[in-house]
Scaffold this active site. Structure first.
Site, PDB file in Angstrom:
ATOM      1  N   GLU A  96     -60.650-100.934 -36.086  1.00  0.00           N
ATOM      2  CA  GLU A  96     -61.078 -99.764 -35.313  1.00  0.00           C
ATOM      3  C   GLU A  96     -60.590 -98.448 -35.919  1.00  0.00           C
ATOM      4  OE1 GLU A  96     -61.328-100.681 -30.807  1.00  0.00           O
ATOM      5  OE2 GLU A  96     -59.667-101.863 -31.563  1.00  0.00           O
ATOM      6  N   SER A 102     -63.210-102.842 -29.030  1.00  0.00           N
ATOM      7  CA  SER A 102     -64.552-102.416 -29.433  1.00  0.00           C
ATOM      8  C   SER A 102     -65.528-103.578 -29.502  1.00  0.00           C
ATOM      9  CB  SER A 102     -64.514-101.665 -30.769  1.00  0.00           C
ATOM     10  OG  SER A 102     -63.845-100.431 -30.610  1.00  0.00           O
ATOM     11  N   TYR A 159     -70.689 -96.682 -30.104  1.00  0.00           N
ATOM     12  CA  TYR A 159     -70.407 -95.506 -30.924  1.00  0.00           C
ATOM     13  C   TYR A 159     -71.651 -94.882 -31.551  1.00  0.00           C
ATOM     14  CZ  TYR A 159     -65.821 -97.398 -30.104  1.00  0.00           C
ATOM     15  OH  TYR A 159     -64.712 -97.889 -29.479  1.00  0.00           O
ATOM     16  N   ARG A 214     -57.117 -97.538 -19.174  1.00  0.00           N
ATOM     17  CA  ARG A 214     -58.525 -97.693 -18.773  1.00  0.00           C
ATOM     18  C   ARG A 214     -58.810 -99.173 -18.575  1.00  0.00           C
ATOM     19  NH1 ARG A 214     -62.093 -97.426 -23.250  1.00  0.00           N
ATOM     20  NH2 ARG A 214     -62.454 -99.616 -22.825  1.00  0.00           N
ATOM     21  N   ASP A 216     -61.435-102.232 -17.776  1.00  0.00           N
ATOM     22  CA  ASP A 216     -62.847-102.600 -17.909  1.00  0.00           C
ATOM     23  C   ASP A 216     -63.165-103.720 -16.921  1.00  0.00           C
ATOM     24  OD1 ASP A 216     -62.957-100.763 -19.958  1.00  0.00           O
ATOM     25  OD2 ASP A 216     -62.697-102.247 -21.552  1.00  0.00           O
ATOM     26  N   GLU A 248     -60.183-106.488 -18.816  1.00  0.00           N
ATOM     27  CA  GLU A 248     -59.015-106.120 -19.631  1.00  0.00           C
ATOM     28  C   GLU A 248     -58.619-104.691 -19.307  1.00  0.00           C
ATOM     29  OE1 GLU A 248     -59.353-104.825 -23.489  1.00  0.00           O
ATOM     30  OE2 GLU A 248     -61.248-103.829 -23.135  1.00  0.00           O
ATOM     31  N   ASN A 279     -56.863-101.186 -21.248  1.00  0.00           N
ATOM     32  CA  ASN A 279     -56.550-100.581 -22.550  1.00  0.00           C
ATOM     33  C   ASN A 279     -55.446 -99.549 -22.389  1.00  0.00           C
ATOM     34  OD1 ASN A 279     -59.016-101.603 -24.241  1.00  0.00           O
ATOM     35  ND2 ASN A 279     -59.811-100.977 -22.256  1.00  0.00           N
ATOM     36  N   GLY A 298     -60.276 -95.223 -25.849  1.00  0.00           N
ATOM     37  CA  GLY A 298     -61.048 -94.404 -26.772  1.00  0.00           C
ATOM     38  C   GLY A 298     -61.161 -92.972 -26.256  1.00  0.00           C
TER      39      GLY A 298
HETATM   40  N1  LIG Z   1     -66.579-112.067 -18.954  1.00  0.00           N
HETATM   41  C1  LIG Z   1     -67.467-111.141 -19.298  1.00  0.00           C
HETATM   42  N2  LIG Z   1     -68.625-111.023 -18.620  1.00  0.00           N
HETATM   43  C2  LIG Z   1     -69.544-110.100 -18.970  1.00  0.00           C
HETATM   44  N3  LIG Z   1     -69.395-109.230 -19.992  1.00  0.00           N
HETATM   45  C3  LIG Z   1     -68.258-109.294 -20.703  1.00  0.00           C
HETATM   46  C4  LIG Z   1     -67.232-110.237 -20.386  1.00  0.00           C
HETATM   47  N4  LIG Z   1     -66.235-110.067 -21.264  1.00  0.00           N
HETATM   48  C5  LIG Z   1     -66.598-109.052 -22.078  1.00  0.00           C
HETATM   49  N5  LIG Z   1     -67.829-108.592 -21.750  1.00  0.00           N
HETATM   50  C6  LIG Z   1     -68.562-107.526 -22.457  1.00  0.00           C
HETATM   51  O1  LIG Z   1     -68.020-107.398 -23.756  1.00  0.00           O
HETATM   52  C7  LIG Z   1     -67.416-106.122 -23.939  1.00  0.00           C
HETATM   53  C8  LIG Z   1     -66.091-106.244 -24.688  1.00  0.00           C
HETATM   54  O2  LIG Z   1     -65.195-107.018 -23.947  1.00  0.00           O
HETATM   55  P1  LIG Z   1     -63.710-106.531 -23.608  1.00  0.00           P
HETATM   56  O3  LIG Z   1     -63.745-105.275 -22.830  1.00  0.00           O
HETATM   57  O4  LIG Z   1     -62.995-107.678 -23.008  1.00  0.00           O
HETATM   58  O5  LIG Z   1     -63.109-106.333 -25.048  1.00  0.00           O
HETATM   59  P2  LIG Z   1     -62.706-105.202 -26.043  1.00  0.00           P
HETATM   60  O6  LIG Z   1     -63.382-105.562 -27.302  1.00  0.00           O
HETATM   61  O7  LIG Z   1     -61.242-105.221 -26.036  1.00  0.00           O
HETATM   62  O8  LIG Z   1     -63.158-103.825 -25.577  1.00  0.00           O
HETATM   63  P3  LIG Z   1     -62.493-102.375 -25.668  1.00  0.00           P
HETATM   64  O9  LIG Z   1     -62.982-101.718 -26.893  1.00  0.00           O
HETATM   65  O10 LIG Z   1     -63.065-101.830 -24.423  1.00  0.00           O
HETATM   66  O11 LIG Z   1     -61.033-102.462 -25.674  1.00  0.00           O
HETATM   67  C9  LIG Z   1     -67.237-105.555 -22.532  1.00  0.00           C
HETATM   68  O12 LIG Z   1     -67.271-104.154 -22.582  1.00  0.00           O
HETATM   69  C10 LIG Z   1     -68.415-106.172 -21.798  1.00  0.00           C
HETATM   70  O13 LIG Z   1     -69.594-105.454 -22.055  1.00  0.00           O
HETATM   71 MG   LIG Z   2     -63.060-103.395 -23.180  1.00  0.00          MG
END
Ligand SMILES: Nc1ncnc2c1ncn2[C@@H]1O[C@H](COP(=O)(O)OP(=O)(O)OP(=O)(O)O)[C@@H](O)[C@H]1O
Ligand SMILES: [Mg+2]
Length: 321
Positions: A13, A149, A219, A258, A260, A273, A275, A279
């Site tokens: 990232e 991401s 992005y 933040r 999610d 999760e 953060n 971002g």
């Molecule tokens: N269990 C789930 N059900 C539905 N969609 C999901 C699920 N897990 C993840 N997603 C989708 O995948 C994306 C990325 O997952 P997550 O937020 O867990 O990881 P990340 O890569 O750490 O993201 P970030 O960049 O927000 O830190 C989420 O924003 C969502 O759109």
């Molecule tokens: Mg996320």
């Protein structure tokens, strides 16, 4: 106030972090802070010793910027920083650990199994995946247990696609989180704490124009629609805000975070999760929530830095006070 904004790093990232860092530095300058950008590289400690900033803002994403490592080094260097302390970061950065703590605190989080790569080698990939498919209903999402991401994440709607999704995930990290995919509306709820009582900002509803909210959808301008305020009923938004505040409190987070979430058809927000280094780019959700709340991003970051500078730098963990 003289601040250093840490951005870059050597994670997947890096580019996003540089964009976040530039935006935060510009916003801080607009709020009257002398802000310099610096990478988290071999020159950082010498720079900190030389320039002795009042505080640091961490705009690093992934790896050392979010797992507590860089913060531990800032503690050693005696440089205060806005954001959570190392121990809390470690909990938040590890999605399976964060999910376990949130579930214990009564927050819904999708059923999941955590599979280190070594489990596959030792127990046999086919046997493990067969059991997994027997226990977790499709669709599933496979993603790195720590990462950001959406890199390495794949939605699996057909059992035959699971092995390739696992292989893809392991190219981004040693441990995979295989989670029930929740269909619904995606929300990002930012929490800020300027006075010792964390406050949830208005949620951002995320609607990718097609497919997953993946790296490109995040992005590339125009690939995703963002709604703030989110178009959901007030009780649902209140439940999402409560979940984000619980995440902030239960993991011991500080200053900003933040969370999610996905809200399913019944209106239940499912924790995905949280953060610790959200971002800050032009298409990032925390700045959108800040604007919707009527706050100024630069003033908010400045106030968090002032608060950080007023904290005494703790001694490294384990040392007697
Ligand atoms: N269990 C789930 N059900 C539905 N969609 C999901 C699920 N897990 C993840 N997603 C989708 O995948 C994306 C990325 O997952 P997550 O937020 O867990 O990881 P990340 O890569 O750490 O993201 P970030 O960049 O927000 O830190 C989420 O924003 C969502 O759109
Ligand atoms: Mg996320």
């Amino acid at each position: 106030m003289r601040a250093v904004v840490l951005a870059g790093g050597l994670t997947f990232e890096r580019e996003v972090s540089l964009r976040s860092g530039r935006r935060v530095a510009d916003a801080l300058r607009g709020a009257g802070v002398e802000a310099e950008l610096h990478d988290a590289d071999a020159g950082l400690l010498a720079y900190l010793a030389e320039s002795a900033p009042d505080a640091a803002f961490i705009a690093l994403h992934g790896g050392p910027g979010e797992d507590g490592a860089v913060r531990g080094v800032l503690d050693l260097a005696g440089v205060p920083y806005a954001g959570s302390a190392p121990e809390a970061c470690r909990l938040a950065f590890d999605k399976p650990i964060a999910k376990g703590l949130l579930r214990a605190a009564g927050v819904a989080t999708p059923e999941a199994v955590t599979l280190p790569h070594s489990t596959f080698r030792e127990l046999g990939a086919h046997a493990v995946l067969d059991r997994l498919l027997a226990r977790l209903p499709l669709p599933l999402i496979v993603k790195p247990a720590s990462g950001g991401s959406a890199l390495g994440a794949t939605v699996v709607r057909d059992a035959a696609a699971l092995p390739a999704a696992m292989v893809h995930c392991f190219s981004y990290g040693d441990t995979a989180l295989v989670e029930r995919f929740v269909e619904g509306a995606e929300l990002a709820v930012s929490v800020v704490d300027l006075d010792g009582s964390p406050r949830a900002l208005p949620a951002v509803e995320i609607v990718p124009k097609e497919g997953l909210f993946d790296y490109a959808a995040r992005y590339t301008a125009g690939m995703t629609d963002y709604y703030t305020p989110a178009r959901l009923a007030e009780p649902v938004l209140a439940a999402a805000a409560a979940a984000a505040l619980t995440a902030h409190r239960v993991l011991g987070l500080r200053d900003l975070s933040r969370t999610d979430l996905i809200v399913d058809a019944t209106g239940t927000p499912w924790f995905l999760e949280v953060n610790v280094s959200p971002g800050m780019t032009e298409t990032s959700m925390l700045p959108m929530s800040v604007a919707e709340a009527g706050l100024d991003l630069g003033a908010l970051c400045r106030d968090l830095l002032v608060r950080a500078a007023s904290r005494a730098t703790p001694p490294p963990a384990g040392r007697a006070p």
